[in-house]
Design a protein around this motif. Structure first.
Motif, PDB file in Angstrom:
ATOM      1  N   LEU A 297       0.826  -1.209   0.000  1.00 24.21           N
ATOM      2  CA  LEU A 297       0.000   0.000   0.000  1.00 24.21           C
ATOM      3  C   LEU A 297       0.860   1.259   0.000  1.00 24.21           C
ATOM      4  CD1 LEU A 297      -2.842   1.238   0.138  1.00 24.21           C
ATOM      5  CD2 LEU A 297      -2.597   1.201   2.622  1.00 24.21           C
ATOM      6  N   VAL A 298       1.896   1.282   0.820  1.00 30.84           N
ATOM      7  CA  VAL A 298       2.795   2.445   0.868  1.00 30.84           C
ATOM      8  C   VAL A 298       3.516   2.606  -0.467  1.00 30.84           C
ATOM      9  CG1 VAL A 298       4.897   3.359   1.939  1.00 30.84           C
ATOM     10  CG2 VAL A 298       3.089   2.399   3.359  1.00 30.84           C
ATOM     11  N   LEU A 299       3.968   1.523  -1.045  1.00 27.27           N
ATOM     12  CA  LEU A 299       4.630   1.592  -2.343  1.00 27.27           C
ATOM     13  C   LEU A 299       3.681   2.115  -3.421  1.00 27.27           C
ATOM     14  CD1 LEU A 299       7.232   1.016  -3.887  1.00 27.27           C
ATOM     15  CD2 LEU A 299       6.364  -1.273  -4.314  1.00 27.27           C
ATOM     16  N   TYR A 300       2.430   1.671  -3.387  1.00 22.51           N
ATOM     17  CA  TYR A 300       1.431   2.150  -4.338  1.00 22.51           C
ATOM     18  C   TYR A 300       1.213   3.658  -4.191  1.00 22.51           C
ATOM     19  CZ  TYR A 300      -3.149   3.235  -6.236  1.00 22.51           C
ATOM     20  OH  TYR A 300      -4.184   3.839  -6.892  1.00 22.51           O
ATOM     21  N   VAL A 301       1.091   4.138  -2.960  1.00 22.38           N
ATOM     22  CA  VAL A 301       0.870   5.576  -2.724  1.00 22.38           C
ATOM     23  C   VAL A 301       2.083   6.383  -3.175  1.00 22.38           C
ATOM     24  CG1 VAL A 301       0.594   7.320  -0.908  1.00 22.38           C
ATOM     25  CG2 VAL A 301      -0.822   5.268  -0.890  1.00 22.38           C
ATOM     26  N   LEU A 302       3.273   5.879  -2.944  1.00 31.07           N
ATOM     27  CA  LEU A 302       4.475   6.607  -3.351  1.00 31.07           C
ATOM     28  C   LEU A 302       4.651   6.639  -4.868  1.00 31.07           C
ATOM     29  CD1 LEU A 302       7.064   5.408  -0.694  1.00 31.07           C
ATOM     30  CD2 LEU A 302       6.044   7.674  -0.898  1.00 31.07           C
ATOM     31  N   VAL A 303       4.336   5.535  -5.537  1.00 31.45           N
ATOM     32  CA  VAL A 303       4.563   5.464  -6.979  1.00 31.45           C
ATOM     33  C   VAL A 303       3.407   6.108  -7.755  1.00 31.45           C
ATOM     34  CG1 VAL A 303       4.790   3.883  -8.927  1.00 31.45           C
ATOM     35  CG2 VAL A 303       6.046   3.455  -6.820  1.00 31.45           C
ATOM     36  N   ALA A 304       2.172   5.749  -7.412  1.00 33.87           N
ATOM     37  CA  ALA A 304       1.023   6.193  -8.200  1.00 33.87           C
ATOM     38  C   ALA A 304       0.519   7.580  -7.789  1.00 33.87           C
ATOM     39  CB  ALA A 304      -0.107   5.182  -8.074  1.00 33.87           C
ATOM     40  N   ARG A 305       0.825   7.988  -6.570  1.00 35.34           N
ATOM     41  CA  ARG A 305       0.340   9.261  -6.027  1.00 35.34           C
ATOM     42  C   ARG A 305      -1.142   9.475  -6.336  1.00 35.34           C
ATOM     43  NH1 ARG A 305       4.440  13.768  -7.707  1.00 35.34           N
ATOM     44  NH2 ARG A 305       4.097  12.844  -9.719  1.00 35.34           N
ATOM     45  N   PRO A 306      -2.004   8.603  -5.791  1.00 34.00           N
ATOM     46  CA  PRO A 306      -3.432   8.688  -6.112  1.00 34.00           C
ATOM     47  C   PRO A 306      -4.062   9.965  -5.549  1.00 34.00           C
ATOM     48  CG  PRO A 306      -3.074   7.115  -4.356  1.00 34.00           C
ATOM     49  CD  PRO A 306      -1.724   7.541  -4.840  1.00 34.00           C
ATOM     50  N   TYR A 307      -5.070  10.460  -6.267  1.00 42.45           N
ATOM     51  CA  TYR A 307      -5.729  11.698  -5.876  1.00 42.45           C
ATOM     52  C   TYR A 307      -6.470  11.544  -4.554  1.00 42.45           C
ATOM     53  CZ  TYR A 307      -8.298  16.034  -6.323  1.00 42.45           C
ATOM     54  OH  TYR A 307      -8.804  17.274  -6.095  1.00 42.45           O
ATOM     55  N   TRP A 308      -7.016  10.346  -4.285  1.00 36.55           N
ATOM     56  CA  TRP A 308      -7.760  10.141  -3.048  1.00 36.55           C
ATOM     57  C   TRP A 308      -6.863  10.300  -1.827  1.00 36.55           C
ATOM     58  CZ3 TRP A 308      -5.888   6.331   0.025  1.00 36.55           C
ATOM     59  CH2 TRP A 308      -5.176   5.313  -0.577  1.00 36.55           C
ATOM     60  N   PHE A 309      -5.587   9.975  -1.950  1.00 37.56           N
ATOM     61  CA  PHE A 309      -4.674  10.107  -0.820  1.00 37.56           C
ATOM     62  C   PHE A 309      -4.394  11.583  -0.531  1.00 37.56           C
ATOM     63  CE2 PHE A 309      -0.484  10.150   1.220  1.00 37.56           C
ATOM     64  CZ  PHE A 309      -0.751   9.310   2.291  1.00 37.56           C
ATOM     65  N   LYS A 310      -4.203  12.373  -1.589  1.00 37.62           N
ATOM     66  CA  LYS A 310      -3.982  13.814  -1.419  1.00 37.62           C
ATOM     67  C   LYS A 310      -5.195  14.467  -0.765  1.00 37.62           C
ATOM     68  CE  LYS A 310      -2.897  17.963  -4.084  1.00 37.62           C
ATOM     69  NZ  LYS A 310      -3.988  18.803  -3.666  1.00 37.62           N
ATOM     70  N   GLU A 311      -6.400  14.107  -1.222  1.00 36.80           N
ATOM     71  CA  GLU A 311      -7.615  14.650  -0.620  1.00 36.80           C
ATOM     72  C   GLU A 311      -7.743  14.249   0.842  1.00 36.80           C
ATOM     73  OE1 GLU A 311     -10.972  13.446  -2.872  1.00 36.80           O
ATOM     74  OE2 GLU A 311     -10.784  15.128  -4.261  1.00 36.80           O
ATOM     75  N   LEU A 312      -7.385  13.016   1.151  1.00 43.61           N
ATOM     76  CA  LEU A 312      -7.465  12.531   2.526  1.00 43.61           C
ATOM     77  C   LEU A 312      -6.531  13.324   3.433  1.00 43.61           C
ATOM     78  CD1 LEU A 312      -8.473  10.382   4.553  1.00 43.61           C
ATOM     79  CD2 LEU A 312      -6.534   9.003   3.861  1.00 43.61           C
ATOM     80  N   VAL A 313      -5.310  13.540   3.000  1.00 37.62           N
ATOM     81  CA  VAL A 313      -4.347  14.306   3.797  1.00 37.62           C
ATOM     82  C   VAL A 313      -4.812  15.751   3.956  1.00 37.62           C
ATOM     83  CG1 VAL A 313      -1.982  15.185   3.834  1.00 37.62           C
ATOM     84  CG2 VAL A 313      -2.413  12.819   3.203  1.00 37.62           C
ATOM     85  N   GLU A 314      -5.330  16.342   2.888  1.00 40.32           N
ATOM     86  CA  GLU A 314      -5.815  17.722   2.978  1.00 40.32           C
ATOM     87  C   GLU A 314      -6.995  17.835   3.932  1.00 40.32           C
ATOM     88  OE1 GLU A 314      -6.622  18.883  -1.022  1.00 40.32           O
ATOM     89  OE2 GLU A 314      -4.524  19.378  -1.429  1.00 40.32           O
ATOM     90  N   GLN A 315      -7.895  16.853   3.925  1.00 41.22           N
ATOM     91  CA  GLN A 315      -9.035  16.877   4.842  1.00 41.22           C
ATOM     92  C   GLN A 315      -8.593  16.732   6.286  1.00 41.22           C
ATOM     93  OE1 GLN A 315     -11.832  13.939   3.605  1.00 41.22           O
ATOM     94  NE2 GLN A 315     -12.446  15.077   1.785  1.00 41.22           N
ATOM     95  N   ILE A 316      -7.601  15.903   6.523  1.00 40.75           N
ATOM     96  CA  ILE A 316      -7.119  15.713   7.893  1.00 40.75           C
ATOM     97  C   ILE A 316      -6.462  16.988   8.407  1.00 40.75           C
ATOM     98  CG2 ILE A 316      -5.408  14.490   9.293  1.00 40.75           C
ATOM     99  CD1 ILE A 316      -6.063  11.989   7.644  1.00 40.75           C
ATOM    100  N   TYR A 317      -5.606  17.612   7.585  1.00 38.53           N
ATOM    101  CA  TYR A 317      -4.904  18.800   8.030  1.00 38.53           C
ATOM    102  C   TYR A 317      -5.750  20.061   7.965  1.00 38.53           C
ATOM    103  CZ  TYR A 317      -0.518  16.429   8.705  1.00 38.53           C
ATOM    104  OH  TYR A 317       0.466  15.608   9.189  1.00 38.53           O
ATOM    105  N   ALA A 318      -6.877  20.046   7.259  1.00 33.93           N
ATOM    106  CA  ALA A 318      -7.764  21.199   7.200  1.00 33.93           C
ATOM    107  C   ALA A 318      -8.440  21.426   8.537  1.00 33.93           C
ATOM    108  CB  ALA A 318      -8.810  21.005   6.110  1.00 33.93           C
ATOM    109  N   GLY A 319      -8.621  20.392   9.313  1.00 36.83           N
ATOM    110  CA  GLY A 319      -9.274  20.524  10.615  1.00 36.83           C
ATOM    111  C   GLY A 319      -8.326  20.988  11.708  1.00 36.83           C
ATOM    112  N   LYS A 320      -7.045  21.045  11.434  1.00 32.18           N
ATOM    113  CA  LYS A 320      -6.047  21.432  12.427  1.00 32.18           C
ATOM    114  C   LYS A 320      -5.792  22.923  12.325  1.00 32.18           C
ATOM    115  CE  LYS A 320      -1.608  20.063  14.225  1.00 32.18           C
ATOM    116  NZ  LYS A 320      -0.486  19.170  14.083  1.00 32.18           N
ATOM    117  N   LYS A 321      -5.915  23.625  13.424  1.00 32.21           N
ATOM    118  CA  LYS A 321      -5.682  25.063  13.461  1.00 32.21           C
ATOM    119  C   LYS A 321      -4.226  25.338  13.808  1.00 32.21           C
ATOM    120  CE  LYS A 321     -10.100  26.240  13.329  1.00 32.21           C
ATOM    121  NZ  LYS A 321     -10.711  26.497  12.126  1.00 32.21           N
TER     122      LYS A 321
END
Length: 63
Positions: free
Chosen positions: A36-60
């Protein structure tokens, strides 16, 4: 395509549940987490970027 926007706490809880599931599967000698980590590093899927942005959007930022 409409994406259902969930709230920050529910998205974070879902991430924790998935990670705990991956940890449990990691006990079995199958390299699921590494694949899974290798897939995220190589393919850089859009869903992963959105997930990270949603997580950090809630942090002030602290002032």
């Amino acid at each position: 395509m409409s994406i259902d926007k969930t709230t920050f706490p529910s998205r974070l809880i879902l991430c924790f549940i998935v990670l705990i599931g991956l940890i449990v599967l990691h006990v079995i000698p199958l390299p699921i987490l590494e694949i899974l980590v290798l897939y995220v590093l190589v393919a850089r899927p859009y869903w992963f970027k959105e997930l990270v942005e949603q997580i950090y959007a809630g942090k002030k930022p602290e002032d």
